[in-house]
Design a protein around this motif. Structure first.
Motif, PDB file in Angstrom:
ATOM      1  N   MET A  51      30.852  28.608  51.829  1.00  0.00           N
ATOM      2  CA  MET A  51      30.426  27.593  50.851  1.00  0.00           C
ATOM      3  C   MET A  51      29.593  28.237  49.753  1.00  0.00           C
ATOM      4  SD  MET A  51      29.186  24.499  53.332  1.00  0.00           S
ATOM      5  CE  MET A  51      29.930  24.360  54.957  1.00  0.00           C
ATOM      6  N   VAL A  52      28.703  29.131  50.141  1.00  0.00           N
ATOM      7  CA  VAL A  52      27.868  29.820  49.158  1.00  0.00           C
ATOM      8  C   VAL A  52      28.733  30.681  48.249  1.00  0.00           C
ATOM      9  CG1 VAL A  52      26.047  31.547  48.876  1.00  0.00           C
ATOM     10  CG2 VAL A  52      25.798  29.752  50.599  1.00  0.00           C
ATOM     11  N   ASP A  53      29.761  31.342  48.828  1.00  0.00           N
ATOM     12  CA  ASP A  53      30.674  32.175  48.025  1.00  0.00           C
ATOM     13  C   ASP A  53      31.332  31.355  46.917  1.00  0.00           C
ATOM     14  OD1 ASP A  53      30.173  34.441  49.475  1.00  0.00           O
ATOM     15  OD2 ASP A  53      31.986  34.304  50.719  1.00  0.00           O
ATOM     16  N   VAL A  54      31.630  30.105  47.202  1.00  0.00           N
ATOM     17  CA  VAL A  54      32.288  29.244  46.217  1.00  0.00           C
ATOM     18  C   VAL A  54      31.370  28.978  45.025  1.00  0.00           C
ATOM     19  CG1 VAL A  54      33.160  26.890  45.838  1.00  0.00           C
ATOM     20  CG2 VAL A  54      33.871  28.182  47.861  1.00  0.00           C
ATOM     21  N   GLY A  55      30.075  28.886  45.281  1.00  0.00           N
ATOM     22  CA  GLY A  55      29.110  28.751  44.200  1.00  0.00           C
ATOM     23  C   GLY A  55      28.969  27.362  43.620  1.00  0.00           C
ATOM     24  N   SER A  56      29.458  26.348  44.338  1.00  0.00           N
ATOM     25  CA  SER A  56      29.326  24.968  43.865  1.00  0.00           C
ATOM     26  C   SER A  56      28.229  24.270  44.661  1.00  0.00           C
ATOM     27  CB  SER A  56      30.645  24.210  44.034  1.00  0.00           C
ATOM     28  OG  SER A  56      30.448  22.816  43.869  1.00  0.00           O
ATOM     29  N   LEU A  57      27.141  23.946  43.972  1.00  0.00           N
ATOM     30  CA  LEU A  57      26.050  23.247  44.661  1.00  0.00           C
ATOM     31  C   LEU A  57      26.489  21.873  45.137  1.00  0.00           C
ATOM     32  CD1 LEU A  57      22.834  24.114  42.609  1.00  0.00           C
ATOM     33  CD2 LEU A  57      23.394  24.806  44.952  1.00  0.00           C
ATOM     34  N   ASP A  58      27.357  21.212  44.367  1.00  0.00           N
ATOM     35  CA  ASP A  58      27.840  19.889  44.775  1.00  0.00           C
ATOM     36  C   ASP A  58      28.649  19.979  46.063  1.00  0.00           C
ATOM     37  OD1 ASP A  58      26.621  18.530  42.759  1.00  0.00           O
ATOM     38  OD2 ASP A  58      28.419  18.271  41.530  1.00  0.00           O
ATOM     39  N   ALA A  59      29.553  20.964  46.138  1.00  0.00           N
ATOM     40  CA  ALA A  59      30.358  21.127  47.350  1.00  0.00           C
ATOM     41  C   ALA A  59      29.469  21.499  48.533  1.00  0.00           C
ATOM     42  CB  ALA A  59      31.437  22.193  47.139  1.00  0.00           C
ATOM     43  N   LEU A  60      28.510  22.386  48.294  1.00  0.00           N
ATOM     44  CA  LEU A  60      27.579  22.770  49.353  1.00  0.00           C
ATOM     45  C   LEU A  60      26.781  21.569  49.830  1.00  0.00           C
ATOM     46  CD1 LEU A  60      26.177  24.978  51.056  1.00  0.00           C
ATOM     47  CD2 LEU A  60      24.655  25.391  49.117  1.00  0.00           C
ATOM     48  N   ASP A  61      26.366  20.721  48.894  1.00  0.00           N
ATOM     49  CA  ASP A  61      25.608  19.517  49.246  1.00  0.00           C
ATOM     50  C   ASP A  61      26.442  18.573  50.115  1.00  0.00           C
ATOM     51  OD1 ASP A  61      23.440  17.552  49.077  1.00  0.00           O
ATOM     52  OD2 ASP A  61      24.742  16.472  47.713  1.00  0.00           O
ATOM     53  N   VAL A  62      27.692  18.367  49.724  1.00  0.00           N
ATOM     54  CA  VAL A  62      28.562  17.447  50.471  1.00  0.00           C
ATOM     55  C   VAL A  62      28.803  17.948  51.890  1.00  0.00           C
ATOM     56  CG1 VAL A  62      30.941  16.583  50.626  1.00  0.00           C
ATOM     57  CG2 VAL A  62      29.683  16.409  48.473  1.00  0.00           C
ATOM     58  N   LEU A  63      29.136  19.224  52.032  1.00  0.00           N
ATOM     59  CA  LEU A  63      29.469  19.747  53.361  1.00  0.00           C
ATOM     60  C   LEU A  63      28.234  19.931  54.234  1.00  0.00           C
ATOM     61  CD1 LEU A  63      32.318  22.262  52.450  1.00  0.00           C
ATOM     62  CD2 LEU A  63      32.531  20.129  53.723  1.00  0.00           C
ATOM     63  N   SER A  64      27.112  20.343  53.639  1.00  0.00           N
ATOM     64  CA  SER A  64      25.899  20.488  54.447  1.00  0.00           C
ATOM     65  C   SER A  64      25.377  19.128  54.894  1.00  0.00           C
ATOM     66  CB  SER A  64      24.815  21.252  53.671  1.00  0.00           C
ATOM     67  OG  SER A  64      24.458  20.570  52.480  1.00  0.00           O
ATOM     68  N   THR A  65      25.521  18.125  54.020  1.00  0.00           N
ATOM     69  CA  THR A  65      25.141  16.769  54.412  1.00  0.00           C
ATOM     70  C   THR A  65      26.025  16.292  55.562  1.00  0.00           C
ATOM     71  OG1 THR A  65      24.365  16.216  52.181  1.00  0.00           O
ATOM     72  CG2 THR A  65      24.935  14.375  53.633  1.00  0.00           C
ATOM     73  N   ALA A  66      27.318  16.588  55.479  1.00  0.00           N
ATOM     74  CA  ALA A  66      28.236  16.205  56.557  1.00  0.00           C
ATOM     75  C   ALA A  66      27.844  16.868  57.871  1.00  0.00           C
ATOM     76  CB  ALA A  66      29.672  16.575  56.187  1.00  0.00           C
ATOM     77  N   ALA A  67      27.448  18.136  57.814  1.00  0.00           N
ATOM     78  CA  ALA A  67      27.033  18.837  59.039  1.00  0.00           C
ATOM     79  C   ALA A  67      25.836  18.148  59.677  1.00  0.00           C
ATOM     80  CB  ALA A  67      26.701  20.294  58.717  1.00  0.00           C
ATOM     81  N   SER A  68      24.899  17.718  58.837  1.00  0.00           N
ATOM     82  CA  SER A  68      23.717  17.018  59.338  1.00  0.00           C
ATOM     83  C   SER A  68      24.089  15.663  59.930  1.00  0.00           C
ATOM     84  CB  SER A  68      22.713  16.841  58.201  1.00  0.00           C
ATOM     85  OG  SER A  68      21.579  16.118  58.619  1.00  0.00           O
ATOM     86  N   VAL A  69      24.966  14.939  59.247  1.00  0.00           N
ATOM     87  CA  VAL A  69      25.393  13.607  59.706  1.00  0.00           C
ATOM     88  C   VAL A  69      26.144  13.715  61.033  1.00  0.00           C
ATOM     89  CG1 VAL A  69      26.928  11.665  59.201  1.00  0.00           C
ATOM     90  CG2 VAL A  69      25.414  12.555  57.418  1.00  0.00           C
ATOM     91  N   ILE A  70      27.007  14.738  61.156  1.00  0.00           N
ATOM     92  CA  ILE A  70      27.749  14.934  62.403  1.00  0.00           C
ATOM     93  C   ILE A  70      26.787  15.162  63.564  1.00  0.00           C
ATOM     94  CG2 ILE A  70      29.323  16.482  63.639  1.00  0.00           C
ATOM     95  CD1 ILE A  70      30.651  16.966  60.833  1.00  0.00           C
ATOM     96  N   ALA A  71      25.764  15.985  63.337  1.00  0.00           N
ATOM     97  CA  ALA A  71      24.769  16.230  64.384  1.00  0.00           C
ATOM     98  C   ALA A  71      24.027  14.945  64.745  1.00  0.00           C
ATOM     99  CB  ALA A  71      23.782  17.306  63.927  1.00  0.00           C
ATOM    100  N   GLU A  72      23.704  14.145  63.725  1.00  0.00           N
ATOM    101  CA  GLU A  72      23.069  12.851  63.992  1.00  0.00           C
ATOM    102  C   GLU A  72      23.974  11.963  64.839  1.00  0.00           C
ATOM    103  OE1 GLU A  72      20.154  12.078  60.135  1.00  0.00           O
ATOM    104  OE2 GLU A  72      22.237  11.435  60.047  1.00  0.00           O
ATOM    105  N   GLY A  73      25.265  12.008  64.530  1.00  0.00           N
ATOM    106  CA  GLY A  73      26.218  11.221  65.296  1.00  0.00           C
ATOM    107  C   GLY A  73      26.286  11.642  66.745  1.00  0.00           C
TER     108      GLY A  73
END
Length: 338
Positions: A137-159
């Motif tokens: 994700m960092v290699d891609v260099g898109s903060l928006d994409a990083l935000d979406v996927l990192s938020t998803a990782a957090s939400v999945i753990a919450e689930g």
């Protein structure tokens, strides 16, 4: 082994993931190469455990959503390949962790990693894959994409934690359960679909359309999985029919049968699920109650409802082979019960 509840056959079944597979074939070959590369490590056990699950025959639907959702907006670079691989690593990591939490012995018809290498190795290799996902994700260099996927990782753990909190609690409501699967399953579908238009630099409406599509597709997909556990075939499931019941999992068919049952029937569910008596003999009774109260048909109806929302989310977008293929995935996901 419990009897299988027959589900009405749809003789007109035509929906398939093949259009999506064909459209993403070239990019998926690049994803698969990147998966093998990024799953490598000098620590021998890491590629052994990772490749055991990665090579076990999943459809790779989530990374295909990322590739398709980028390509439908005209993207031609390689960032979508890295993000699709990140999505697949996130999914694989959650499967490794899930099998430990659920104490599962079978995954896609094969022994789970935890039964071969142990719980500790499964958790730690899952963590390794998450780390590799974030590096890409960092290699891609898109903060928006990083935000979406990192938020998803957090939400999945919450689930996952939320599922633990409602585990084996027969007072779990349908709303409680939908909150669990929205986090555990649908959040990654939504993120996988949303990052495509992000790297394609499309407008907010396109991004929101794909996010809504992914979220509602994920809900429909999980609800159909719940049905298949009681009305599918072991060969199709990659696990034994009734495993959710044996593991004491509370899914929507169980919730509906419990809510609609007599006090005596609800006492059965409490004894089986909360009391840990979810054996094969009780599975027969459970299947009978699920049939009696129409729980599978109503769960399918809810899946179709979310499928309709997913379809409506894509409706305003221009017609294209990519859009048609994504529409087909909705129908395929729901028609797996036929």
């Amino acid at each position: 082994m419990g009897v299988v509840i027959p589900i009405e056959e749809n003789k007109n079944r035509t929906a398939s993931v093949k259009p999506l597979v064909d459209l993403t074939k070239a990019d998926m070959e690049r994803v698969n190469q990147l998966i093998l590369s990024k799953a490598g490590s000098d620590v021998q056990m890491i590629p052994e455990v990772a490749n055991h699950l990665i090579s076990s025959g999943g459809k790779r639907l989530r990374p295909m959503l990322t590739l398709a959702s980028a390509s439908m907006f005209g993207y031609e670079g390689d960032h979508h390949v890295k993000l699709a691989t990140s999505v697949e690593f996130m999914h694989t990591a959650t499967l490794l962790h899930d099998d430990v939490v659920d104490e599962s012995d079978l995954r896609r018809g094969k022994s789970t990693a935890r039964t071969i290498w142990g719980n500790q190795a499964s958790v730690l290799v899952g963590d390794f894959l998450l780390g590799q996902a974030f590096r890409m994700m960092v290699d891609v260099g898109s903060l928006d994409a990083l935000d979406v996927l990192s938020t998803a990782a957090s939400v999945i753990a919450e689930g996952e934690v939320l599922q633990l909190s409602v585990a084996k609690n027969m007072e779990t409501t349908e709303d409680d359960y939908l909150q669990v699967i929205r986090a555990k399953t649908a959040a990654l579908f939504a993120a996988a679909a949303e990052v495509g238009p992000i790297v394609a630099k499309t407008d907010k409406s396109g991004r929101n359309a794909l996010k809504s599509y992914g979220m509602n597709l994920g809900l429909a997909f999980q609800l159909v999985d719940d049905v298949l556990d009681y009305g599918g075939k072991a060969a199709d499931l990659g696990k034994n029919v009734g495993d959710d019941f044996r593991e004491g999992k509370i899914t929507l068919p169980v919730i509906l049968a419990y809510r609609r049952g007599t006090e005596e029937e609800r006492a059965f569910w409490r004894d089986a699920i909360e009391g840990g008596n979810s054996n094969d003999a009780n599975l027969e009774t459970a299947l009978g109650l699920i049939t009696k109260y129409g729980s599978l048909a109503d769960t399918i109806a809810r899946a179709k409802h979310y499928g309709t929302i997913a379809r409506d989310a894509l409706a305003p977008l221009p017609q294209s082979p990519w859009k048609s293929a994504l529409m087909d995935v909705i129908d395929f996901s729901i028609q797996r019960v036929n």
